[in-house]
Design an enzyme around this catalytic site. Structure first.
Site, PDB file in Angstrom:
ATOM      1  CB  CYS A 141      -0.936   0.013   1.205  1.00  0.00           C
ATOM      2  SG  CYS A 141      -0.083  -0.057   2.792  1.00  0.00           S
ATOM      3  CG  HIS A 148      15.750  -0.530  -0.439  1.00  0.00           C
ATOM      4  ND1 HIS A 148      15.255   0.595   0.185  1.00  0.00           N
ATOM      5  CD2 HIS A 148      14.718  -1.057  -1.154  1.00  0.00           C
ATOM      6  CE1 HIS A 148      13.986   0.758  -0.143  1.00  0.00           C
ATOM      7  NE2 HIS A 148      13.634  -0.218  -0.953  1.00  0.00           N
TER       8      HIS A 148
END
Length: 584
Positions: A50, A99
């Site tokens: 989301c 990351h």
């Protein structure tokens, strides 16, 4: 080949851009297929949540890879490349590994420390595996990311630093009150039956809501979720399923509604929410005064000030009230007042006493002698002063009497009767609902604003150290694995040389018996193994260090190894890895 990630998230892009760039399940599959079909990429995986959209790929060219992956993201998201590019970030090699590991630990989440991202990474890997777009690199990377995320949650208190997006959203709905007390006895409507909606329903059930109604386009999935909630051992909530067309009616009964669907359009419009509130209270859900036009409010404040104080504002050009004013007001704007005399004196370059005198005159007082301030008297001095005043008024509006601006009276917002939590991307609930009185809406955008103020726990530093260590270990393992096919090819070549020399020996000594032949063969193999042991072990150690990727090339050059032989060994290892891969 090298790891590359191109993406955007709530940290790099506004929610409005994320909303437009969101990818449904079909678009994600097509993006994966098109990525591996592109020239620079051999493997691909998409991580879409989301609040982030990231495309991971194993590429052979950095610049070409960035250009291709950025273009593919733009094409499949529907946002133009020029518009999307300013919000994209790029990570390469170890930075890309760092990351993903940070994402897996919840360090890059909107709510730091939330563990829901682990399930989303697992789904991303499974999707790539099903489409066969994940090879050895991405399989190793994503599975290690899952292990790193689990380690962070088990070895540190990162869970105390944050919570799931659902929990955080409910805390925002309750406006800081205890969620358990706030939710107890309420009726809840959950729209959607996916992973996020299921988590929301379970969280509400544990919080003590009295009833949960599940609505979904596929009614069977809604029934299944309702049954799981009803049969749960840790709750006694009443749960039932309804079709999607029952949502308007159920919304009238609900106290709190959570929506997280994959719909591309709005699930709850502002009109639908207004109708539900009116059906619940019998009174319309009017637009909140906090969202009213600012100009209207300021006009009302000015009119109130005039009425209460009896002060007359400076009229506009052509008004009868300015007949005796020597100032030409034709160019003076009617900007609302609100500046202090001291502040405007500094702007005009005049002293406050002079402006205060003019303020008294404008309010109907008597002009006073300014000989002390100007050194001159008469109409000429007044004209100069008033001319300077006009220049200021043209820029900032009329200059009022010396008094503080009237404070804007905030109209108290009524207590909400309906609480809405929108966790979908793109949004399910019309943003205009924020302006409705009697309704409190929390969506991804407001969660992003609120999460900026959430304090980070000290455990976050521990997780960062774990991530750094794991990145180093993963890089070393990958670099060592990169040279393994070359070492295997070297040993294979040495075995072929030994076999050839033994065959030549048999030709020269045809009477050699089996016992002596075996002894000679074993001796030659031991000599070759001892000669190769030290350099192959050392080259693996060197290759595992940063910058050690060139040792494989050096080994191939020194021993004149066939490139195809090395490639075939690598393919064989990848095939074995595919067969032996366990569940993610």
């Amino acid at each position: 080949m090298s790891l590359l990630v191109v993406g955007l998230s709530h940290r790099s892009a506004p929610v409005s851009v994320l909303e437009r760039a969101s990818l449904n399940a079909g678009a994600q599959l097509k993006l994966l297929q098109d990525t591996v079909a592109a020239e620079p990429a051999a493997e691909a995986a998409v991580l879409a949540t989301c609040n982030r959209i990231e495309l991971y790929a194993d590429v052979d060219k950095f610049h070409a890879g960035v250009a291709e992956l950025s273009t593919l993201l733009a094409q499949h998201s529907g946002v133009g490349l020029e518009e999307l590019t300013p919000y994209l970030y790029v990570h390469y090699e170890d930075r890309a590994v760092h990351h993903l590991f940070s994402v897996a630990c919840g360090l890059d989440s909107m709510v730091v420390g939330e563990g829901q991202i682990l399930g989303q990474i697992k789904d991303s890997l499974a999707r790539a595996q099903d489409l066969h777009t994940a090879g050895r690199l991405l399989n190793d990377l994503f599975q290690q990311a899952l292990r790193v995320g689990k380690r962070a949650h088990s070895e540190t208190g990162i869970d105390r630093a944050g919570q799931s997006l659902v929990t955080f959203g409910l805390e925002q709905l309750s406006a800081g009150a205890d969620v358990q007390q706030w939710a107890r006895g309420k009726r809840a409507l959950v729209i959607g039956a996916g992973s996020m909606s299921s988590l929301a329903a379970a969280t509400l059930a544990r919080a003590g809501v009295a009833e949960i109604v599940v609505a979904n386009r596929t009614f069977e999935r809604a029934e299944r979720l309702a049954r799981i909630l009803s049969e749960g051992d840790d709750t006694d909530v009443l749960a039932r399923a309804v079709p999607m067309d029952s949502v308007p009616g159920e919304l009238t009964r609900a106290d709190v509604a959570v929506s997280c669907t994959g719909a591309t359009g709005l699930v709850l419009t502002a009109d639908a929410v207004v109708a539900s509130v009116q059906g619940r209270t019998g009174a319309p859900a009017l637009e909140d005064a906090a969202g009213a036009d600012t100009a209207v409010r300021e006009t009302a404040v000015r009119e109130t000030a005039v009425r209460d104080t009896g002060e007359t504002p400076l009229p506009g050009a052509g008004s009868a009230a300015d007949e005796n004013c020597p100032l030409d007001l034709s160019s003076v704007s009617s900007v609302p007042s609100g500046f202090s005399v001291m502040g405007e004196a500094a702007v005009a370059g005049m002293d406050a006493a002079t402006l205060e005198q003019h303020g008294a005159w404008a309010a109907g007082g008597t002009a006073v002698d300014r000989t002390r301030e100007t050194g001159r008297s008469g109409p000429e001095a007044d004209t100069e002063l008033i001319g300077a005043l006009a220049a200021t008024a043209t820029r900032v509006g009329r200059i009022p009497e010396r008094r503080r601006p009237e404070p804007v009276v905030e109209v108290p917002r009524p207590e909400p009767v309906l609480f809405l939590l929108d966790l979908a991307m793109p949004r399910d609930v019309d943003a205009a609902v924020h302006r409705l009185a009697g309704v409190r809406l929390v969506d991804i955008e407001s969660l992003a604003d609120a999460s900026a103020d959430v304090p980070m726990a000290a455990d976050v530093d521990m997780v960062r150290r774990i991530v750094a260590d794991e990145v180093t270990a993963f890089g070393a393992a990958q670099r060592a694995a990169h040279i393994t096919p070359t070492v295997v090819a070297l040993r294979s070549m040495a075995a072929d040389v030994v076999a050839g020399e033994i065959a030549r020996l048999e030709g020269r000594l045809p009477g050699l018996d089996d016992k002596h032949r075996a002894e000679i063969t074993q001796t030659v193999k031991r000599v070759v193994d001892k000669l190769l042991h030290a350099p192959t072990v050392r080259v693996k150690q060197l290759a595992a260090e940063p910058g050690g990727a060139g040792y494989a090339d050096a080994l191939r050059t020194l021993f004149d190894l066939d490139q195809e032989t090395v490639a075939s060994v690598s393919r064989a290892e990848n095939s074995t890895t595919e067969k032996n891969r366990g569940p993610a």
